[in-house]
Motif scaffolding. Structure first.
Motif, short mmCIF file in Angstrom:
data_model
loop_
_atom_site.label_atom_id
_atom_site.label_comp_id
_atom_site.label_asym_id
_atom_site.label_seq_id
_atom_site.Cartn_x
_atom_site.Cartn_y
_atom_site.Cartn_z
N ALA A 50 0.70 -1.08 0.09
CA ALA A 50 -0.06 0.13 0.04
C ALA A 50 0.92 1.15 -0.08
N ILE A 51 0.70 2.30 -0.82
CA ILE A 51 1.47 3.44 -0.83
C ILE A 51 0.40 4.61 -0.50
N TYR A 52 0.72 5.25 0.58
CA TYR A 52 -0.17 6.24 1.10
C TYR A 52 0.38 7.74 0.69
N ASP A 53 1.65 7.85 0.39
CA ASP A 53 2.18 9.09 -0.08
C ASP A 53 3.63 8.63 -0.66
N LEU A 54 3.87 9.20 -1.84
CA LEU A 54 5.18 9.13 -2.62
C LEU A 54 5.09 10.17 -3.60
N SER A 55 5.84 11.20 -3.26
CA SER A 55 5.64 12.44 -4.02
C SER A 55 6.88 13.43 -3.74
N ASN A 56 7.08 14.17 -4.56
CA ASN A 56 8.07 15.08 -4.59
C ASN A 56 7.86 16.03 -3.70
N ASP A 135 17.82 13.12 -10.29
CA ASP A 135 17.55 11.96 -11.19
C ASP A 135 16.54 11.19 -10.68
N ALA A 136 16.69 10.98 -9.35
CA ALA A 136 15.64 9.78 -8.80
C ALA A 136 14.19 10.63 -8.79
N ALA A 137 14.39 11.92 -8.44
CA ALA A 137 12.90 12.82 -8.38
C ALA A 137 12.22 12.79 -9.80
N ALA A 138 13.03 12.80 -10.86
CA ALA A 138 12.69 13.08 -12.38
C ALA A 138 12.30 11.68 -12.66
N GLY A 139 12.67 10.49 -12.28
CA GLY A 139 12.59 9.44 -12.66
C GLY A 139 11.07 8.83 -12.02
N LEU A 140 11.10 9.20 -10.68
CA LEU A 140 9.80 8.89 -10.10
C LEU A 140 8.53 9.65 -10.79
N ALA A 141 8.67 10.83 -11.15
CA ALA A 141 7.89 11.67 -11.86
C ALA A 141 7.47 10.78 -13.20
#
Length: 203
Positions: A50-56, A135-141
């Protein structure tokens, strides 16, 4: 005189042969006990997420890149040993994304397992912001826009086995579970697992 001198070597050889036979039998007994009571490597598998928050979590006032994370995994631990009980201690779990930790380590309670038993744990990980590379933040988006996010659940700690009358020493345990989940930005709650998450266990 010669008869006594002949007797002495024969007695010495008999003593040496008896000692060698004793050592052989002792070694054979130890090998049999090891094969009978030796523990098997535990098996870990992720069965729910379950993912409750995964954001920049970056802001214009802070040049650093960070992710805000809160997620939960249900991890099943299987002890396949037929005679060895397992005791896990000093366990902690965290999540990595693209090789970077995105949750702080979360301590887990000690776990005791009887032979051929299964235990499930469901730690909630994250709950704050963690600095990551741009790079990780851009990859997540990009992954969220595509709808598939690859995460790695890691569990570290130590394990000790008790096999019949024998109690082993503590050994380090390191678990890596690669998990693909269906997740898009703005969603929260249980997410589907894509495929069968593969967990590697080193003891």
């Amino acid at each position: 005189m010669s008869e006594k001198s002949n007797r002495a070597p024969r007695g010495g050889r008999l003593l040496i042969l008896s000692l060698l036979l004793f050592l052989f039998l002792a070694g054979l007994t130890a090998l049999i006990l090891y094969l009978v009571y030796r523990p098997s490597t535990p098996r870990f598998s992720v069965v729910a997420a379950a993912i409750y928050d995964l954001s920049n979590a970056s802001s214009s006032s802070s040049p650093a890149t960070a992710l805000s994370t809160s997620m939960q995994f249900t991890l099943v631990i299987r002890n396949p040993s037929r005679r060895a009980a397992a005791f896990y201690d000093h366990l902690s779990a965290y999540v990595a994304y693209r090789g970077q930790p995105v949750t702080p380590p979360e301590p887990l309670p000690p776990v005791f397992q009887d032979p051929q038993s299964t235990v499930a744990v469901s730690p909630v990980l994250g709950g704050g912001s963690v600095p990551v590379s741009p790079d990780a933040a851009a990859g997540l988006a990009a992954d969220q826009a595509y709808g598939i996010v690859g995460l790695r659940l890691l569990v570290v700690g130590r394990v000790r086995y008790k096999s019949g009358p024998f109690r082993g020493r503590w050994n380090g345990v390191y678990v890596r579970c690669d998990v693909l989940v269906g997740f898009k930005k703005g969603l929260a709650g249980p997410v589907p697992l894509l495929g069968e998450p593969d967990c590697d266990v080193d003891v």
